[in-house]
Design an enzyme around this catalytic site. Sequence first.
Site, short mmCIF file in Angstrom:
data_model
loop_
_atom_site.label_atom_id
_atom_site.label_comp_id
_atom_site.label_asym_id
_atom_site.label_seq_id
_atom_site.Cartn_x
_atom_site.Cartn_y
_atom_site.Cartn_z
CB ALA A 72 52.80 44.84 40.98
N GLY A 117 53.73 39.20 39.69
CA GLY A 117 52.40 39.18 39.11
C GLY A 117 52.38 38.69 37.68
CD GLU A 120 51.13 36.30 41.98
OE1 GLU A 120 50.81 35.85 43.09
OE2 GLU A 120 51.28 37.52 41.74
CD GLU A 140 55.35 38.20 44.09
OE1 GLU A 140 54.52 38.25 43.16
OE2 GLU A 140 56.15 37.24 44.24
#
Length: 266
Positions: A72, A117, A120, A140
């Site tokens: 992110a 992310g 992910e 995270e």
Amino acid sequence: MSEERFGEFVLVRRHGDGHVAELALDRPKAMNAVSTEMARSIAGVCAALGADRDVRVVVVTSTHERAFCVGADLKERNSFSDADLVRQRPVARGAYTGVLELPVPTVAAVHGFALGGGFELALSCDVIVADPTAVVGLPEVSVGVIPGGGGTQLLPRRVGAARAAELIFTARRVEAPEARELGLVDVLVEEGRDREEALALGARMAANSPVGLRAAKKALRLGFGMDLRAGLEVEDAAWRSVAFSGDRAEGVAAFNEKRKPQWPGE
């Protein structure tokens, strides 16, 4: 090869006869950090590719030399109010679920950093190809949040609950050799060849029946986690959806006539 841009940060390349679509993350100044705008583009391109019956395989790559995606965009997030974060959440989720819900086989080509992310996005693919520079992880909790792009659900499905817990709770980064050993990535290739090898793997997949590929993926995804009896019912329903298709008829005919199939895709 043709190219099409979706927004500023996502590039789609069609390879060969167009059956392999390369979704290239292209925000080099930020090492492909996923901003709100980039998340919208990823979701949009996935919707377009999923609806395109010519697309049989999607390969997710990066144009950055040292990173697949660093996760992110925390610089953007730092300016958010709580209300901003709430408003952005469905947009961010749309990017990860967009990749995860693609109805065709997906391959990620990972080099350099694939963190948070970014990892992910790779985990949302069916197969992860990586080179020796790859560094993956879900860090995270080290910045006060949790993996929110599917990581808490996708990682244990790959490596088991205890291993996923260790990786998520420690927030540690894992280099390529250990990542391959643990099953965090599936195929380890020579340095600099992750994209080439992922596209080659995609091309081998795309040579097969498009109807069969979509049905097989649906059976794999829906059946995983079910008890065996329920999973076999999912498989049977998927089999019935292809058993009377034009692709099935062409595949059997081509086999008996010792020729390459010309898939009708229906």
